[in-house]
Design a protein around this motif. Structure first.
Motif, mmCIF file in Angstrom:
data_model
loop_
_atom_site.group_PDB
_atom_site.id
_atom_site.type_symbol
_atom_site.label_atom_id
_atom_site.label_comp_id
_atom_site.label_asym_id
_atom_site.label_seq_id
_atom_site.Cartn_x
_atom_site.Cartn_y
_atom_site.Cartn_z
ATOM 1 N N LYS A 1 -5.957 2.906 -0.219
ATOM 2 C CA LYS A 1 -5.339 2.098 -1.275
ATOM 3 C C LYS A 1 -4.439 3.004 -2.095
ATOM 4 C CE LYS A 1 -7.333 -1.994 -0.946
ATOM 5 N NZ LYS A 1 -6.619 -3.217 -0.744
ATOM 6 N N ASP A 2 -3.336 2.445 -2.530
ATOM 7 C CA ASP A 2 -2.480 3.152 -3.469
ATOM 8 C C ASP A 2 -2.974 2.828 -4.878
ATOM 9 O OD1 ASP A 2 -0.439 4.745 -4.375
ATOM 10 O OD2 ASP A 2 1.171 3.350 -3.896
ATOM 11 N N THR B 1 5.091 4.826 -2.539
ATOM 12 C CA THR B 1 3.698 5.158 -2.819
ATOM 13 C C THR B 1 3.625 5.764 -4.222
ATOM 14 O OG1 THR B 1 3.259 5.545 -0.485
ATOM 15 C CG2 THR B 1 1.733 6.542 -2.043
ATOM 16 N N MET C 1 7.577 6.205 0.753
ATOM 17 C CA MET C 1 6.183 5.879 1.030
ATOM 18 C C MET C 1 5.356 7.141 1.253
ATOM 19 S SD MET C 1 6.179 2.331 3.208
ATOM 20 C CE MET C 1 7.680 2.489 4.166
ATOM 21 N N TRP D 1 -6.944 3.587 6.666
ATOM 22 C CA TRP D 1 -6.415 2.682 5.654
ATOM 23 C C TRP D 1 -6.872 3.187 4.300
ATOM 24 C CZ3 TRP D 1 -2.923 -1.101 6.036
ATOM 25 C CH2 TRP D 1 -2.656 -1.640 7.305
ATOM 26 N N VAL E 1 3.184 7.364 6.845
ATOM 27 C CA VAL E 1 2.599 6.603 5.749
ATOM 28 C C VAL E 1 3.336 5.273 5.661
ATOM 29 C CG1 VAL E 1 2.103 6.580 3.276
ATOM 30 C CG2 VAL E 1 2.056 8.747 4.534
ATOM 31 N N TRP E 2 2.577 4.175 5.786
ATOM 32 C CA TRP E 2 3.179 2.840 5.761
ATOM 33 C C TRP E 2 2.453 1.977 4.750
ATOM 34 C CZ3 TRP E 2 1.107 -1.973 7.505
ATOM 35 C CH2 TRP E 2 2.024 -3.035 7.434
ATOM 36 N N LYS E 3 3.150 1.638 3.696
ATOM 37 C CA LYS E 3 2.597 0.776 2.658
ATOM 38 C C LYS E 3 2.957 -0.660 3.004
ATOM 39 C CE LYS E 3 2.300 0.592 -2.361
ATOM 40 N NZ LYS E 3 2.738 1.250 -3.597
ATOM 41 N N LEU F 1 -1.731 7.838 -3.648
ATOM 42 C CA LEU F 1 -2.729 7.463 -2.664
ATOM 43 C C LEU F 1 -4.120 7.829 -3.139
ATOM 44 C CD1 LEU F 1 -1.378 8.356 0.896
ATOM 45 C CD2 LEU F 1 -1.875 6.107 -0.048
ATOM 46 N N SER G 1 -2.481 -1.783 0.047
ATOM 47 C CA SER G 1 -3.026 -1.086 1.213
ATOM 48 C C SER G 1 -1.964 -0.201 1.844
ATOM 49 C CB SER G 1 -3.528 -2.086 2.249
ATOM 50 O OG SER G 1 -4.604 -2.830 1.721
ATOM 51 N N VAL G 2 -2.404 0.962 2.340
ATOM 52 C CA VAL G 2 -1.517 1.937 2.961
ATOM 53 C C VAL G 2 -2.173 2.430 4.242
ATOM 54 C CG1 VAL G 2 -0.342 4.154 2.679
ATOM 55 C CG2 VAL G 2 -0.668 2.669 0.700
#
Length: 110
Positions: free
Chosen positions: A69-70, A101, A43, A67, A93-95, A104, A75-76
Motif C-alpha cells: 500500500k502507498d 508513489t 511511481m 502487493w 513499481v506499478w500503482k 510505499l 495498492s502498488v
C-alpha cells in the motif's frame, strides 16, 4: 544518471530476493548495484546497471512480486525482474491508479 540504491529500495530488493533461486548470487553484490529511475510517472521503478554486464540486456524472468500500500491507501504492485543473464534488471513499481508513489508502506522498513 545512475545512482546507488536508496535504503528503502535496498530493503525492498532484499525482501524480494530472499528465498529465491537468485538470492545466493545477487544478495552479496546488492550494495554495488547502480540504478536509474524509469519514466513511469514517478511511481518509483528503477532499472539496474550491474557493473559486470556490458552486453545488450533484455527481460529474462520475474523473480518475485509483492502487493503493498502507498501512504495514500492505493495498492502498488512491486516486481523484481532479472535479465537474460540472471542479473538484476528492473524493480518495477506499478500503482493501480498510475499516480506518483507517495511513500510505499514496506513491512519492517517504515
Amino acid at each position: 544518471m545512475s545512482r546507488p540504491l536508496t535504503a528503502k529500495e535496498h530493503f525492498l530488493v532484499t525482501l524480494l530476493l530472499t528465498g529465491t533461486a537468485y538470492a545466493d548470487q545477487l544478495l552479496p553484490c546488492l550494495s554495488e548495484q547502480r540504478v536509474t529511475e524509469m519514466g513511469d510517472g514517478s511511481m518509483g521503478s528503477v532499472q539496474f546497471y550491474p557493473p559486470s554486464v556490458n552486453a545488450e540486456r533484455r527481460f529474462g524472468d520475474a523473480v518475485a512480486e509483492v502487493w503493498l500500500k502507498d501512504e495514500d491507501g492505493m495498492s502498488v504492485l512491486v516486481t523484481l525482474l532479472v535479465d537474460q543473464h540472471g542479473q538484476l534488471h528492473e524493480l518495477d513499481v506499478w500503482k493501480v491508479d498510475f499516480s506518483p508513489t507517495v511513500n510505499l508502506q514496506i513491512p519492517s522498513c517504515n
